[in-house]
Motif scaffolding. Structure first.
Motif, short mmCIF file in Angstrom:
data_model
loop_
_atom_site.label_atom_id
_atom_site.label_comp_id
_atom_site.label_asym_id
_atom_site.label_seq_id
_atom_site.Cartn_x
_atom_site.Cartn_y
_atom_site.Cartn_z
N LEU A 84 0.89 -1.00 -0.03
CA LEU A 84 -0.21 0.11 0.07
C LEU A 84 0.79 1.13 0.28
O LEU A 84 0.44 2.32 -0.50
CB LEU A 84 -1.05 -0.10 1.17
CG LEU A 84 -2.07 -0.96 1.26
CD1 LEU A 84 -2.76 -0.99 2.25
CD2 LEU A 84 -2.94 -0.75 -0.14
N LEU A 85 2.05 0.99 0.44
CA LEU A 85 2.92 2.33 0.58
C LEU A 85 3.73 2.47 -0.22
O LEU A 85 4.72 3.27 -0.76
CB LEU A 85 3.85 2.47 2.16
CG LEU A 85 2.97 2.33 3.14
CD1 LEU A 85 3.72 2.05 4.39
CD2 LEU A 85 2.47 3.86 3.35
N ALA A 131 -5.94 -8.00 -1.51
CA ALA A 131 -6.21 -6.70 -0.67
C ALA A 131 -5.77 -5.64 -1.37
O ALA A 131 -6.40 -4.59 -1.33
CB ALA A 131 -5.75 -7.07 0.71
N ALA A 132 -4.63 -5.41 -1.93
CA ALA A 132 -3.89 -3.97 -2.04
C ALA A 132 -4.58 -3.84 -3.56
O ALA A 132 -5.15 -2.68 -3.69
CB ALA A 132 -2.45 -4.29 -2.41
N ALA A 139 -10.87 1.94 -2.97
CA ALA A 139 -10.52 3.26 -1.85
C ALA A 139 -9.07 3.81 -2.50
O ALA A 139 -8.28 3.60 -1.75
CB ALA A 139 -10.54 2.64 -0.47
N PRO A 140 -9.10 4.31 -3.76
CA PRO A 140 -7.83 4.80 -4.02
C PRO A 140 -7.32 5.79 -3.18
O PRO A 140 -8.30 6.61 -2.45
CB PRO A 140 -8.06 5.50 -5.45
CG PRO A 140 -9.58 5.50 -5.65
CD PRO A 140 -10.40 4.66 -4.61
N PHE A 154 -11.90 -0.87 3.95
CA PHE A 154 -10.74 -1.58 4.18
C PHE A 154 -11.23 -2.70 5.26
O PHE A 154 -10.52 -3.93 4.81
CB PHE A 154 -9.99 -0.62 5.24
CG PHE A 154 -8.61 -1.11 6.06
CD1 PHE A 154 -7.81 -1.66 5.01
CD2 PHE A 154 -8.76 -1.50 7.22
CE1 PHE A 154 -6.50 -2.04 5.69
CE2 PHE A 154 -7.75 -1.96 7.86
CZ PHE A 154 -6.63 -2.33 7.07
N VAL A 155 -12.23 -2.52 5.90
CA VAL A 155 -12.39 -3.68 6.67
C VAL A 155 -13.07 -4.85 5.87
O VAL A 155 -12.61 -6.08 5.93
CB VAL A 155 -13.43 -3.28 7.87
CG1 VAL A 155 -14.10 -4.55 8.51
CG2 VAL A 155 -12.84 -2.29 8.98
N LEU A 156 -13.96 -4.32 4.88
CA LEU A 156 -14.44 -5.55 4.16
C LEU A 156 -13.83 -6.16 3.14
O LEU A 156 -13.51 -7.24 2.88
CB LEU A 156 -15.65 -5.02 3.45
CG LEU A 156 -16.94 -4.65 3.96
CD1 LEU A 156 -18.22 -3.94 3.19
CD2 LEU A 156 -17.49 -5.84 4.87
N LEU A 157 -12.82 -5.32 2.49
CA LEU A 157 -11.90 -5.95 1.31
C LEU A 157 -10.77 -6.52 1.86
O LEU A 157 -10.11 -7.63 1.60
CB LEU A 157 -11.68 -4.51 0.40
CG LEU A 157 -12.84 -3.94 -0.37
CD1 LEU A 157 -12.42 -2.95 -0.95
CD2 LEU A 157 -13.62 -5.06 -1.30
N ALA A 158 -10.13 -5.54 2.76
CA ALA A 158 -8.67 -6.09 3.15
C ALA A 158 -8.75 -7.04 4.45
O ALA A 158 -8.26 -8.06 4.93
CB ALA A 158 -7.67 -5.13 3.42
N GLY A 159 -9.73 -6.80 5.31
CA GLY A 159 -10.18 -7.46 6.46
C GLY A 159 -10.85 -8.63 6.29
O GLY A 159 -10.53 -9.78 7.04
N VAL A 160 -11.55 -8.68 5.39
CA VAL A 160 -12.48 -9.96 5.00
C VAL A 160 -12.33 -10.82 3.90
O VAL A 160 -11.78 -11.79 3.70
CB VAL A 160 -13.92 -9.74 5.41
CG1 VAL A 160 -14.90 -10.90 5.08
CG2 VAL A 160 -14.34 -8.94 6.65
#
Lengths: 717, 132
Positions: A84-85, A131-132, A139-140, A154-160
């Protein structure tokens, strides 16, 4: 050119002043720059790989009791944070660097097969990659988790989604390869453990990176103290709850409740960073407690149930608090923005009031219905000290139209006119002005009131009251001067008429007297004729003398007494008159050429009378050229010394029709004129003035058309 | 008197207006003077080479040479002729200038016979001093 720009942009160290470089050198420079960049990126990737390895090592230590997965698996979260960074084009570096780290940690383990190692590597990388990619799509520009919407994404895509999908694949692979038969347990545990790591580590990394990017790195000491207090309370409570061997079993719920309170404290006071670091600490301590069978979550149930429940609680708590923290941060930044806007608005308002207060003119602002909504300081001072008419006493809140209407009814014409202007402008008309005067102790003062539309959607008007006395005075002076100029010739008529008339009347009286006395002398000497004739002649003589006396008396009465003779610069007289007649000259399209000899002597003369003569000659010249083509309307006026410098001759030449030779002398007689509306006195008066000064005035025909009027005057010495 | 007995005095009359100079001439002739009349200053100045008058009656306001111009020319030519300035436009300042430049008299028109004769006799008795 484009090539050169490329080179410069790729090799910024080579300045444009350097000599052109050979392709080989350019390639070398380019390669060197690329190499430096790659080296830096690789170094970062290596650090990430080391972190990955460390986290993997910890994860291996905390293996889930009944499934081939870890209870706390952070490497994927670290990889995701790194992706992400970083720019997408560099992502492959991380995958490449992580591979040896992964193999280094996993291969020495006896219970892990090479297949498993490869599958784990691929799916770990996939988790981070999925996730990335999802986040950059939905969420650009995700820099921080500080808004509710990106937090949910973030929670839905990366977290779940990312951990769940890869976990299903992994469980299926393990099942197919007979590494583990517990399909659903593997899916559940791997999803939860990855989810927890991602939900805590990734926001933390993003926020730390954002903080590092900030220019201001100052940290308040009180914040540090509060954070330390928070961390130590959390750590001690967590140790009590999860690590300490069954000390608190009977009162296990107590520290749990307090833990929640502390988590809320972390959320409210430290936001996303507070939530994530607290949850991370709890996760590490909690999972190690469960795995080692210490602490609150261990008890009668099997270890795998304890671990599952702990993970579930950790993930749910983390999601809840993360969203709460994001909501709080969003609200805080909204408030800050609002405060900033308010401050800016207040400053703008203050600036506007200051400008209004600093304007010297008196200003009243009306709304669309004519109610006063604002006045400036100058207006209020005026109302307080010198306003006398009702319509001049408007305060904020007054119906100004009504005030003006009342003034108009009372018979004030200014109020009536102002009312008309206001109605017009409020109905959408353009700017209106009106001027009026007021008698004050300081004398007559002039004002201008202008009514202008208030430029805003709902309309209104701005009334400005300006003291224009000074401007007015200047204008009046100019007008008076013009009138004076027009009057000069006429006013001179009465005063100077006597001079012209005297000459014209006295001449016949002289000859009548002479003839009568000659006849009387002859008749007396020769004693001839009847005596009545001599009586008649005596009466003629007597009446002639009487008539002459009347003229003499009239003259001395009308003439302004003695001529006030002073040494005068005739050049200055000419310049003054030309300036005085400028507007007349311009309006007649005449161009004036002056040929003034600076060496002429002063003359002893009456300046006003000489002005009259020069003005008269100029005006005559202009009128003579009224029929000439505009290009030809040239008036030349000049002075030259004569008689060896003792006298002066002044001439005014025009390019008009000219004067017939037999008229050159006649035009100086009274009542002889070539003009339609002339009295025929101007030149007669001029001549009488010049002659009274001992000079001559005559006219000549000019060479090439037009005429020249010349007069002479004696020098003062 | 010397003037009356020896020879008649020759008086020049310079005036641009014919009726005036004719009237002056008639009046002076009736009073037993010899009279020459001139319509302009230049005419008068030109005549001086042929014959010189005992006295000149000079109008001030004339086109061309004014009375003042004639007076100046006489002074420049050192011609001692008594001048009686007559004017229809009496100006105190001009009077002073004329008298200062040596005029025997300065009188406003119209003027009566008796006064004119007295002025002529006075002027002839006292010839003007030459001004440098």
């Amino acid at each position: 050119m484009a090539r050169a720009r490329d080179v410069f942009s790729l090799a910024p160290t080579s300045g444009p002043t350097r000599a052109p470089e050979t392709p080989a050198v350019l390639a070398l420079t380019r390669a060197r720059t690329l190499a430096i960049r790659m080296l830096r990126a690789s170094l970062t990737a290596a650090i990430v790989a080391v972190a990955y390895a460390g986290a993997a090592r910890v994860g291996e230590e905390l293996e889930f009791p009944s499934a081939p997965v870890s209870v706390l698996w952070a490497p994927n979260a670290i990889l995701l944070a790194a992706l992400l960074l970083t720019r997408r084009s560099r992502w492959w570096l991380y995958f490449a660097f992580v591979l040896p780290a992964h193999l280094l940690v996993q291969l020495p383990l006896p219970e892990v097969s090479p297949n498993q190692v490869v599958i784990q590597y691929v799916l770990n990388c996939s988790t981070a990659l999925i996730a990335a990619l999802l986040l950059s799509g939905f969420a650009p520009d995700l820099r921080r988790i500080d808004r509710v919407r990106p937090a949910i994404m973030f929670v839905l895509l990366a977290g779940v989604l990312a951990p769940l999908s890869t976990s299903v694949l992994m469980a299926a692979a393990f099942f197919a390869l007979r590494i583990s038969p517990a399909f659903w347990l593997t899916v559940l545990v791997r999803t939860l453990t990855n989810s927890f790591a991602i939900l805590t580590l990734v926001p933390l990394s993003l926020h730390v990176a954002a903080w590092l990017r900030r220019l201001d790195h100052s940290i308040q000491l009180t914040r540090v103290a509060e954070a330390s207090l928070l961390a130590s309370s959390l750590a001690s409570l967590a140790i009590l709850a999860f690590i300490a061997p069954h000390v608190l079993t009977e009162h296990a719920l107590g520290p749990m409740y307090i833990l929640f309170a502390i988590l809320l404290w972390a959320t409210v006071r430290f936001g996303v960073v507070g939530v994530c670091s607290s949850m991370l600490m709890l996760g590490v301590l909690g999972t190690s407690g469960v795995v080692n069978q210490t602490g609150t979550f261990t008890g009668g149930a099997p270890v795998q149930d304890d671990a599952l429940w702990l993970l579930l609680v950790l993930v749910l708590t983390c999601v809840t608090l993360l969203l709460l923290a994001a909501a709080l941060e969003e609200r805080k930044s909204l408030e800050e923005a609002r405060t900033a806007t308010e401050v800016q608005q207040r400053q703008t308002q203050m600036l506007h009031s200051a400008v209004l207060a600093s304007i010297h003119d008196q200003i009243v602002v009306l709304d669309q219905s004519g109610v006063v909504i604002e006045t400036n300081r100058s207006w209020r001072r005026f109302v307080e000290h010198s306003a006398r008419q009702p319509f001049e006493r408007a305060h904020v809140g007054d119906q100004y139209l009504q005030t003006c209407a009342m003034g108009a009814e009372a018979g004030d014409p200014v109020a009536a006119e102002l009312l008309a202007c206001l109605r017009d402008v409020l109905a959408g008309g353009s700017m209106r002005r009106l001027e009026f005067s007021r008698d004050t102790p300081d004398g007559l003062l002039w004002y201008e009131m202008s009514v202008e539309q208030l430029h805003r959607p709902e309309g209104g008007a701005v009334v400005t009251r300006t003291n224009i006395t000074a401007t007015k005075q200047v204008l009046n002076q100019a007008r008076e001067q013009r009138q004076q100029l027009a009057h000069l010739g006429r006013a001179a008529v009465l005063g100077e008429l006597s001079g012209a008339f005297a000459h014209e009347l006295v001449q016949p009286l002289t000859s009548i007297l002479g003839n009568a006395e000659a006849a009387l002398t002859i008749l007396s000497r020769e004693q001839a004729g009847p005596p009545e004739i001599r009586d008649m002649l005596r009466d003629i003589v007597k009446d002639d003398v009487r008539a002459a006396e009347v003229i003499q008396r009239l003259r001395s009465m009308l003439a302004r007494g003695e001529i006030q003779r002073q040494p005068i610069d005739l050049n200055q007289i000419v310049r003054d008159v030309v300036a005085l007649a400028r507007s007349d000259i311009i309006s007649r399209n005449v161009s004036v050429i002056t040929q003034l000899d600076p060496d002429i002597p002063l003359v002893l003369a009456d300046g006003v009378q000489l002005q009259q003569v020069v003005l008269n000659l100029i005006v005559n010249a202009c009128e003579a050229m009224s029929g000439a083509p505009a290009d030809d309307r040239r008036l030349t006026i000049g002075t030259t010394p004569i008689e060896g410098g003792r006298g002066i001759e002044c001439f005014v030449a025009d390019r008009g029709r000219g004067i017939p030779a037999d008229q050159l002398e006649r035009i100086f007689q009274p009542f002889v004129t070539t003009k339609k509306h002339g009295l025929g006195l101007g030149l007669a008066i001029c001549r009488s003035i010049i002659e009274a000064h001992g000079g001559r005035l005559w006219a000549e025909s000019a060479e090439g058309g037009g005429s020249v009027f010349r007069f002479t005057a004696d020098g003062a010495v | 008197m010397k003037v009356m007995t020896s020879a008649r005095l020759l008086i020049a009359v310079v005036d641009d207006e014919e009726s005036v100079r004719v009237a002056f001439a008639r009046m002076l002739s009736a009073s037993l003077f010899d009279v020459d009349v001139f319509a302009s200053g230049q005419e008068f100045l030109d005549s001086l080479e042929r014959r010189r008058p005992d006295c000149v009656i000079l109008d001030l306001q004339m086109p061309g040479l004014t009375g003042r111009d004639v007076q100046r020319q006489l002074a420049l030519g050192q011609i001692r002729v008594p001048i009686i300035v007559v004017t229809a436009h009496d100006q105190p300042a001009l009077r002073e200038q004329c008298l200062a430049d040596g005029a025997a008299a300065y009188v406003a028109k119209p003027l009566q016979r008796e006064r004119l004769i007295n002025l002529i006799n006075d002027a002839v008795k006292r010839p003007p001093a030459l001004r440098s």
